[in-house]
Every structure is written in C-alpha cells, then in structure tokens.
Design a protein around this motif. Structure first.
Motif, mmCIF file in Angstrom:
data_model
loop_
_atom_site.group_PDB
_atom_site.id
_atom_site.type_symbol
_atom_site.label_atom_id
_atom_site.label_comp_id
_atom_site.label_asym_id
_atom_site.label_seq_id
_atom_site.Cartn_x
_atom_site.Cartn_y
_atom_site.Cartn_z
ATOM 1 N N LEU A 113 46.244 38.162 32.092
ATOM 2 C CA LEU A 113 46.960 39.111 31.260
ATOM 3 C C LEU A 113 46.054 40.354 31.085
ATOM 4 O O LEU A 113 44.887 40.736 31.375
ATOM 5 N N GLU A 117 49.174 43.826 27.207
ATOM 6 C CA GLU A 117 49.896 42.661 26.755
ATOM 7 C C GLU A 117 49.340 41.951 25.628
ATOM 8 O O GLU A 117 49.754 41.511 24.635
ATOM 9 N N TRP A 118 47.841 41.921 25.811
ATOM 10 C CA TRP A 118 46.949 41.179 24.462
ATOM 11 C C TRP A 118 47.207 41.988 23.532
ATOM 12 O O TRP A 118 47.383 41.377 22.304
ATOM 13 N N SER A 120 49.668 43.970 22.572
ATOM 14 C CA SER A 120 51.033 43.845 22.076
ATOM 15 C C SER A 120 51.345 42.640 21.279
ATOM 16 O O SER A 120 51.814 42.537 20.273
ATOM 17 N N GLU A 121 50.631 41.577 22.067
ATOM 18 C CA GLU A 121 50.816 40.369 21.366
ATOM 19 C C GLU A 121 49.961 40.082 20.044
ATOM 20 O O GLU A 121 50.444 39.145 19.112
#
Length: 128
Positions: A113, A117-118, A120-121
């Motif tokens: 990842l 992405e991290w 955003s999560e």
C-alpha cells in the motif's frame, strides 16, 4: 517461525497480511523479511500527503530534542523511549528517505500500500 522487520513506511494492513501468509506457508519458516512501503518518502513528503488526505494544510516543524523528550515523558512514556526515537531521527534529515524492499509484493503477490492510501484511510485520525 518467520519474522518480519517492519520499517518506516510499512503499513499495518500489509504487515498483518504478510504475517498471516508467512505463518500459514511453511516456505517462510526461519526467514526474516524487511517490510516497507512502495515509496521512499521524506517526512515533508509524508506531511504533504497527509495534508492532501485531510484537505487541510499541515506543516512539518522540527522540534528541539529536549522539547520532544519533555513532551514524551509528560505523556508517561518510559524514559528510554524518547532517547531511542531521538537517536533514530537524528540519524536522518527531514529530507532523507529510506530504502524500500520488494518483500510485501513478493509474499502477497500485490504491491504494498502507498502512504497516500494509508493517509486517506486514516484521515479522520488526523482531525482529532
């Protein structure tokens, strides 16, 4: 039993997935893997990505070691922890990046990842 060394940049979900896969497949027995993300990012790069994820400007500011140490101790962190963190971070500059490893993709068959992405999560966590 396999072991993994999660380096700066490795995401929790990737670490958990690699751990599960390595525990289930005997081919990994006795191996040690270095887990990282796909990109080698400076601290400033990471702050920029968090800023984009939350849609709000965030800035990177260096804190003097003594101020950091006092803040950590005030939160109840054991005395040796701030020293180890300061030692690690003092070996890096805010622009320096770390090496990356292909282990996550080799073991899981998919790319690691990204930090974006991290971020955003976990954007909600940065609002608190």
């Amino acid at each position: 039993m396999p072991s993994a060394i999660a380096q700066q940049g490795a995401r929790q979900r990737d670490i958990a997935a690699v751990s599960a896969q390595a525990s289930l497949d005997p081919i990994h027995a006795g191996h040690t893997y270095v887990l990282t993300g796909l990109q080698s990012l400076s601290q400033r790069d990471k702050v920029d990505l968090i800023s984009r994820a939350i849609g709000k400007p965030v800035r990177w500011e260096e804190v003097p070691p003594q101020q950091f140490r006092q803040a950590m101790l005030a939160q109840g962190v054991p005395e040796d922890v701030p020293e180890r963190i300061i030692g690690f971070w003092s070996s890096l500059s805010s622009q320096q990046t770390m090496p990356i490893s292909p282990a996550v993709e080799q073991i899981l068959g998919r790319p690691a990842l990204t930090f974006a992405e991290w971020a955003s999560e976990h954007a909600a966590a940065f609002w608190n």
